[in-house]
Design an enzyme around this catalytic site. Structure first.
Site, PDB file in Angstrom:
ATOM      1  CG  ASP A  83      -6.172   3.411  -1.867  1.00  0.00           C
ATOM      2  OD1 ASP A  83      -6.314   3.938  -2.985  1.00  0.00           O
ATOM      3  OD2 ASP A  83      -5.283   2.566  -1.635  1.00  0.00           O
ATOM      4  CB  SER A  84      -8.043   0.259  -4.564  1.00  0.00           C
ATOM      5  OG  SER A  84      -6.634   0.382  -4.455  1.00  0.00           O
ATOM      6  CB  CYS A 146      -7.828   6.207  -4.500  1.00  0.00           C
ATOM      7  SG  CYS A 146      -7.775   5.226  -5.993  1.00  0.00           S
ATOM      8  CD  GLU A 226      -4.413  -3.659  -1.789  1.00  0.00           C
ATOM      9  OE1 GLU A 226      -3.974  -2.505  -1.786  1.00  0.00           O
ATOM     10  OE2 GLU A 226      -4.950  -4.190  -0.789  1.00  0.00           O
ATOM     11  CB  CYS A 256      -0.224   5.251  -7.660  1.00  0.00           C
ATOM     12  SG  CYS A 256      -1.051   3.819  -6.918  1.00  0.00           S
ATOM     13  CB  THR A 257      -1.903   6.453  -2.244  1.00  0.00           C
ATOM     14  OG1 THR A 257      -2.967   5.599  -2.686  1.00  0.00           O
ATOM     15  CG2 THR A 257      -2.320   7.899  -2.371  1.00  0.00           C
ATOM     16  CG  HIS A 258      -1.252   0.822  -3.790  1.00  0.00           C
ATOM     17  ND1 HIS A 258      -2.451   1.507  -3.849  1.00  0.00           N
ATOM     18  CD2 HIS A 258      -1.539  -0.409  -3.285  1.00  0.00           C
ATOM     19  CE1 HIS A 258      -3.422   0.711  -3.415  1.00  0.00           C
ATOM     20  NE2 HIS A 258      -2.897  -0.449  -3.061  1.00  0.00           N
TER      21      HIS A 258
HETATM   22  N1  DGL Z   1      -3.746   3.787  -4.634  1.00  0.00           N
HETATM   23  C1  DGL Z   1      -4.631   4.138  -5.657  1.00  0.00           C
HETATM   24  C2  DGL Z   1      -4.164   5.303  -6.470  1.00  0.00           C
HETATM   25  O1  DGL Z   1      -3.562   6.197  -5.914  1.00  0.00           O
HETATM   26  C3  DGL Z   1      -5.238   2.993  -6.439  1.00  0.00           C
HETATM   27  C4  DGL Z   1      -4.307   1.978  -6.975  1.00  0.00           C
HETATM   28  C5  DGL Z   1      -5.043   0.792  -7.583  1.00  0.00           C
HETATM   29  O2  DGL Z   1      -5.863   0.214  -6.872  1.00  0.00           O
HETATM   30  O3  DGL Z   1      -4.782   0.489  -8.760  1.00  0.00           O
HETATM   31  O4  DGL Z   1      -4.435   5.415  -7.636  1.00  0.00           O
END
Ligand code: DGL
Length: 265
Positions: A83-84, A146, A226, A256-258
């Site tokens: 992931d990022s 991600c 993040e 989004c996984t965040h």
């Molecule tokens: N967590 C990632 C996603 O699901 C990336 C979020 C990001 O770095 O902008 O898209």
């Protein structure tokens, strides 16, 4: 212990058995000597044959080790997740529940985070680099945790599918499948990064699954999570995103996984 292992290996391999025959023959020959010489001669004989046994046994040892290692590698492949940054940890937690003993290598590309505001060209290059890194670390199954790079994980022409030995899992298709199974006919809003929304991957998925979806890009929410932005700043971004959502929405998909890290706000 090492010698016992060598002898055991030598005895169990066909070529080694020859050596054992020689060893037994040598042992019988020794009885013709006076008792006091037996010890000395035995030592001499053993030291004569030991290098031979050792040489053959070590070759067999590495051969057997290689077979066992390869079998183990095939039967229990390592999962590579990327992931990022920290977002994929929410996915890792779920994988740990399902496969508690699986070996996992995790790559959070914090040097290039956030991904969600990057161009499609940049994301393609970052995706390829991440997959390459995980493969070089021994991963056989790749999980892209991600959503922002999902469009590239599913592209057969990108070459990624061919380079991964076992499987590639991305986030968007399983999400759409689960929503279609459990919430068909409901009004679903997808909150995701600008890159995810721009790729149109959820729009296409919803059209294929006949889902009633609306799509909203949330600028800088993943980035703020993040970099550990103050809670108040994150609350303001979430409040703004929520204010845009239609009132008759049934389901909100945090795509989004965040985002699950701030779902309490
Ligand atoms: N967590 C990632 C996603 O699901 C990336 C979020 C990001 O770095 O902008 O898209």
């Amino acid at each position: 212990m090492g010698d016992v292992l060598c002898l055991l290996l030598t005895y169990t391999c066909p070529h080694g058995r020859l050596k054992m025959k020689n060893a037994r023959f040598a042992w019988r020959g020794l009885t013709r000597y006076p008792r006091k010489e037996i010890g000395t001669r035995l030592c001499a004989r053993i030291s004569n044959i030991t290098p031979l046994i050792r040489m053959d046994a070590s070759r067999w040892f590495f051969f057997i080790y290689y077979i066992l290692y390869t079998t183990y590698d095939i039967l229990s492949p390592m999962i590579g997740i990327f992931d990022s940054g920290i977002g994929g940890l929410s996915v890792l937690a779920k994988i740990r529940e399902k496969a508690p003993n699986a070996d996992v290598v995790y790559f959070g590309d914090t040097a290039n985070a956030p991904y969600g505001t990057r161009s499609l060209l940049e994301l393609k290059a970052l995706t390829e680099a991440a997959v390459e890194l995980l493969l070089s670390e021994g991963a056989r199954d790749i999980v892209s945790a991600c959503n922002s790079v999902s469009a590239f994980m599913t592209l057969s022409e990108s070459g990624l599918l061919a380079s991964v030995p076992f499987s590639i899992t991305e986030m968007t298709r399983p999400t759409v499948r689960a929503l279609a199974r459990d919430f068909s006919g409901k009004k679903i809003v997808f909150l995701a990064t600008p890159a995810t929304i721009a790729s149109g991957i959820y729009a296409r998925g919803c059209a294929e699954a006949d889902l009633d979806g609306t799509f909203f890009a949330v600028s800088d929410l993943a980035g703020a999570i993040e970099r550990g932005a103050p809670r108040e700043d994150i609350r303001a971004i979430v409040a703004h995103a929520i204010s845009e959502i239609p009132r008759d929405t049934d389901i909100l998909s945090l795509s989004c996984t965040h985002y699950p890290f701030v779902s309490d706000l």
